[in-house]
Design an enzyme around this catalytic site. Structure first.
Site, PDB file in Angstrom:
ATOM      1  N   CYS A   1       0.930  -1.270  -0.047  1.00 28.45           N
ATOM      2  CA  CYS A   1       0.084   0.031   0.067  1.00 28.45           C
ATOM      3  C   CYS A   1       0.975   1.252   0.079  1.00 28.45           C
ATOM      4  O   CYS A   1       0.247   2.295  -0.489  1.00 28.45           O
ATOM      5  CB  CYS A   1      -0.806  -0.011   1.274  1.00 28.45           C
ATOM      6  SG  CYS A   1      -2.126  -1.236   1.082  1.00 28.45           S
TER       7      CYS A   1
ATOM      8  N   HIS B   1      -3.266   7.636   1.713  1.00 25.33           N
ATOM      9  CA  HIS B   1      -3.824   6.343   1.115  1.00 25.33           C
ATOM     10  C   HIS B   1      -5.131   5.982   1.654  1.00 25.33           C
ATOM     11  O   HIS B   1      -5.202   6.199   2.998  1.00 25.33           O
ATOM     12  CB  HIS B   1      -2.618   5.244   1.688  1.00 25.33           C
ATOM     13  CG  HIS B   1      -2.999   4.018   1.571  1.00 25.33           C
ATOM     14  ND1 HIS B   1      -3.459   3.326   0.366  1.00 25.33           N
ATOM     15  CD2 HIS B   1      -3.156   2.966   2.664  1.00 25.33           C
ATOM     16  CE1 HIS B   1      -3.812   2.189   0.609  1.00 25.33           C
ATOM     17  NE2 HIS B   1      -3.560   1.708   1.931  1.00 25.33           N
TER      18      HIS B   1
ATOM     19  N   ASN C   1      -9.979  -0.005  -0.426  1.00 26.99           N
ATOM     20  CA  ASN C   1      -8.548   0.070  -0.092  1.00 26.99           C
ATOM     21  C   ASN C   1      -7.858  -0.685  -1.484  1.00 26.99           C
ATOM     22  O   ASN C   1      -8.033  -1.748  -1.552  1.00 26.99           O
ATOM     23  CB  ASN C   1      -8.118  -0.593   1.076  1.00 26.99           C
ATOM     24  CG  ASN C   1      -6.417  -0.523   1.137  1.00 26.99           C
ATOM     25  OD1 ASN C   1      -5.714  -0.045   0.197  1.00 26.99           O
ATOM     26  ND2 ASN C   1      -5.827  -0.771   2.334  1.00 26.99           N
TER      27      ASN C   1
HETATM   28  N1  COA Z   1     -18.786  -7.267   9.899  1.00 30.23           N
HETATM   29  C1  COA Z   1     -19.263  -7.363  11.273  1.00 30.23           C
HETATM   30  N2  COA Z   1     -18.246  -7.648  12.078  1.00 30.23           N
HETATM   31  C2  COA Z   1     -17.155  -7.610  11.898  1.00 30.23           C
HETATM   32  C3  COA Z   1     -16.495  -7.305  10.835  1.00 30.23           C
HETATM   33  C4  COA Z   1     -17.386  -7.378   9.409  1.00 30.23           C
HETATM   34  N3  COA Z   1     -16.930  -6.991   8.452  1.00 30.23           N
HETATM   35  N4  COA Z   1     -15.124  -7.686  10.838  1.00 30.23           N
HETATM   36  C5  COA Z   1     -14.880  -7.708  11.907  1.00 30.23           C
HETATM   37  N5  COA Z   1     -15.841  -7.855  12.742  1.00 30.23           N
HETATM   38  C6  COA Z   1     -16.333  -8.025  14.242  1.00 30.23           C
HETATM   39  C7  COA Z   1     -14.862  -8.650  14.811  1.00 30.23           C
HETATM   40  O1  COA Z   1     -15.185 -10.155  14.791  1.00 30.23           O
HETATM   41  C8  COA Z   1     -15.141  -8.316  16.240  1.00 30.23           C
HETATM   42  O2  COA Z   1     -16.099  -8.942  16.885  1.00 30.23           O
HETATM   43  P1  COA Z   1     -16.023  -9.362  18.432  1.00 30.23           P
HETATM   44  O3  COA Z   1     -15.743  -8.017  19.215  1.00 30.23           O
HETATM   45  O4  COA Z   1     -17.282  -9.993  18.684  1.00 30.23           O
HETATM   46  O5  COA Z   1     -14.524 -10.278  18.304  1.00 30.23           O
HETATM   47  C9  COA Z   1     -15.696  -6.950  16.263  1.00 30.23           C
HETATM   48  O6  COA Z   1     -16.235  -6.593  14.719  1.00 30.23           O
HETATM   49  C10 COA Z   1     -14.596  -5.763  16.286  1.00 30.23           C
HETATM   50  O7  COA Z   1     -13.448  -6.149  15.686  1.00 30.23           O
HETATM   51  P2  COA Z   1     -12.282  -5.380  15.615  1.00 30.23           P
HETATM   52  O8  COA Z   1     -11.082  -6.091  14.610  1.00 30.23           O
HETATM   53  O9  COA Z   1     -11.602  -4.965  16.790  1.00 30.23           O
HETATM   54  O10 COA Z   1     -12.712  -4.008  14.874  1.00 30.23           O
HETATM   55  P3  COA Z   1     -11.951  -2.508  14.349  1.00 30.23           P
HETATM   56  O11 COA Z   1     -12.748  -1.376  14.959  1.00 30.23           O
HETATM   57  O12 COA Z   1     -10.470  -2.809  14.485  1.00 30.23           O
HETATM   58  O13 COA Z   1     -12.331  -2.454  12.849  1.00 30.23           O
HETATM   59  C11 COA Z   1     -10.930  -2.865  11.026  1.00 30.23           C
HETATM   60  C12 COA Z   1     -11.722  -3.579  11.953  1.00 30.23           C
HETATM   61  C13 COA Z   1     -10.161  -4.083  10.099  1.00 30.23           C
HETATM   62  C14 COA Z   1     -11.718  -2.137  10.038  1.00 30.23           C
HETATM   63  C15 COA Z   1      -9.717  -1.999  11.478  1.00 30.23           C
HETATM   64  O14 COA Z   1      -8.998  -2.585  12.234  1.00 30.23           O
HETATM   65  C16 COA Z   1      -8.926  -1.747  10.433  1.00 30.23           C
HETATM   66  O15 COA Z   1      -9.369  -0.785   9.486  1.00 30.23           O
HETATM   67  N6  COA Z   1      -7.605  -1.779  10.352  1.00 30.23           N
HETATM   68  C17 COA Z   1      -6.608  -1.270   9.513  1.00 30.23           C
HETATM   69  C18 COA Z   1      -6.713  -2.232   8.275  1.00 30.23           C
HETATM   70  C19 COA Z   1      -6.096  -1.718   7.241  1.00 30.23           C
HETATM   71  O16 COA Z   1      -6.319  -0.462   6.783  1.00 30.23           O
HETATM   72  N7  COA Z   1      -5.052  -2.431   6.594  1.00 30.23           N
HETATM   73  C20 COA Z   1      -4.631  -2.122   5.404  1.00 30.23           C
HETATM   74  C21 COA Z   1      -3.244  -1.217   5.670  1.00 30.23           C
HETATM   75  S1  COA Z   1      -2.665  -0.605   4.285  1.00 30.23           S
END
Ligand code: COA
Length: 314
Positions: free
Chosen positions: A112, A241, A271
């Site tokens: 990325c 990004h 993304n």
């Molecule tokens: N729909 C519904 N629930 C979801 C889900 C989805 N698509 N994906 C995950 N969950 C759930 C998880 O299972 C978790 O449930 P639990 O509490 O029962 O275990 C809950 O939502 C919270 O998960 P968590 O991972 O803590 O959420 P978050 O607020 O961190 O959001 C992302 C998840 C992936 C959106 C976030 O962490 C993120 O954007 N991270 C960076 C990713 C990124 O940008 N990557 C590329 C970098 S270049």
């Protein structure tokens, strides 16, 4: 010697097939509300038959058209991609022939942060007068490596391409660029195969990536303004990004820049990895928000981790 590398044309392309959040909710346990609240993404584009090179070709031709140069005048092509069409040859060489260029061409893989790494590399060629006209493209068909059954990653990624044409300039252009890598974080974000038997899929510890992204990018944005002596109220646009609206807004807040000075296009395409910054840039250049002379900050982080920033007078 050229003093600066200047962007003289921008272009982008998204494949026509759109997958909305509601479409995803039909096959995985998620909702439109969850995806919008946690990421800001509303839909993503997905290739059907098109290749990474096909997307790159369309974006590149648009950038070349805006630049108003003959394709034969290109001295170098750098294609940032994580989803090369083949293990070899470089997709950049396939692109070179597709657009009718005859200059050297190579791929650059930095996930990325690929576009930032590629633009910085092109800048160095131009400043060394080893090249005067360079095409830099970010193009991805990430849908090929997304595990569509994994709700924690399937909702995030999309396909697309963006491109810029750079030219040597004595007056203005890229004012500052800084790159970093820290390879300790392999297991936080990776494709787990090693080319041997199968195509692998994206695996990610979202929460860990989120915290590191906010931390590293905020510090880097501050450092960039400090080292260029640019007060944040002089900054016209952040072109980040496009991974997650919460990462983008945390970085903007840290450098005291209001969200109406941030180019956000991720709701439309998710993304798109190396394509996301030039996609956002091209959107805002063509809709008239970004104007000649504006100060722009590009910033992004990707797996590795690798991250970087670029300050430009456009
Ligand atoms: N729909 C519904 N629930 C979801 C889900 C989805 N698509 N994906 C995950 N969950 C759930 C998880 O299972 C978790 O449930 P639990 O509490 O029962 O275990 C809950 O939502 C919270 O998960 P968590 O991972 O803590 O959420 P978050 O607020 O961190 O959001 C992302 C998840 C992936 C959106 C976030 O962490 C993120 O954007 N991270 C960076 C990713 C990124 O940008 N990557 C590329 C970098 S270049």
């Amino acid at each position: 010697m050229n003093k600066f590398a200047r962007i003289i044309g921008t272009g982008s392309y998204l494949p026509p097939t759109v997958i909305t959040n509601d479409d995803l909710a039909k096959t995985i346990n998620t909702t439109n509300e969850w995806i919008v609240a946690r990421t800001g993404i509303k839909q993503r584009h997905k290739v059907t038959n098109e290749t990474t090179c096909d997307l790159a070709e369309k974006a590149a031709n648009r950038a070349l058209e805006m630049a108003g140069i003959n394709v034969k005048d290109l001295d170098l092509i750098i294609l940032a991609t994580t989803t090369a069409d083949k293990i070899f040859p470089a997709t950049a060489t396939i692109l070179q022939t597709a657009i009718g260029a005859s200059c050297p061409a190579f791929d650059l893989q930095s996930v990325c942060s690929g576009f930032i790494f590629a633009l910085t590399t092109a800048e160095q060629y131009i400043k060394a007068s080893a090249a005067n006209k360079v095409l830099v493209v970010g193009s991805e068909t990430l849908s090929r490596i997304v595990n569509w059954n994994d709700r924690s990653t399937a909702v995030l990624f999309g396909d697309g391409a963006g491109a810029v044409v750079l030219s040597g300039s004595d007056n203005t252009g890229i004012l500052y660029s800084k790159l970093f890598s820290d390879g300790k974080y392999l297991s936080s974000l990776q494709v787990s195969n090693n080319y041997i038997n199968e195509v692998g899929f994206i695996e990610m510890s979202g929460n860990e990536v989120f915290k590191i992204a906010v931390n590293r990018l905020s510090s880097l944005a501050e450092k960039t303004l400090k080292e260029t002596n640019l007060n944040s109220n002089k900054l016209d646009w952040i072109v980040p990004h496009q991974a997650n609206i919460r990462i983008i807004s945390a970085v903007a807040k840290r450098i005291k820049t209001p969200m109406n000075k941030v180019i956000v296009t991720l709701e439309n395409h998710g993304n798109t990895s190396a394509a996301s910054i030039p996609l956002a840039l091209d959107t805002a250049v063509r809709d008239g928000r970004i104007k000649r002379g504006d100060y722009l900050l590009f910033e992004g982080i990707g797996a590795g981790f690798s991250w970087g920033s670029i300050l430009i007078q456009f």
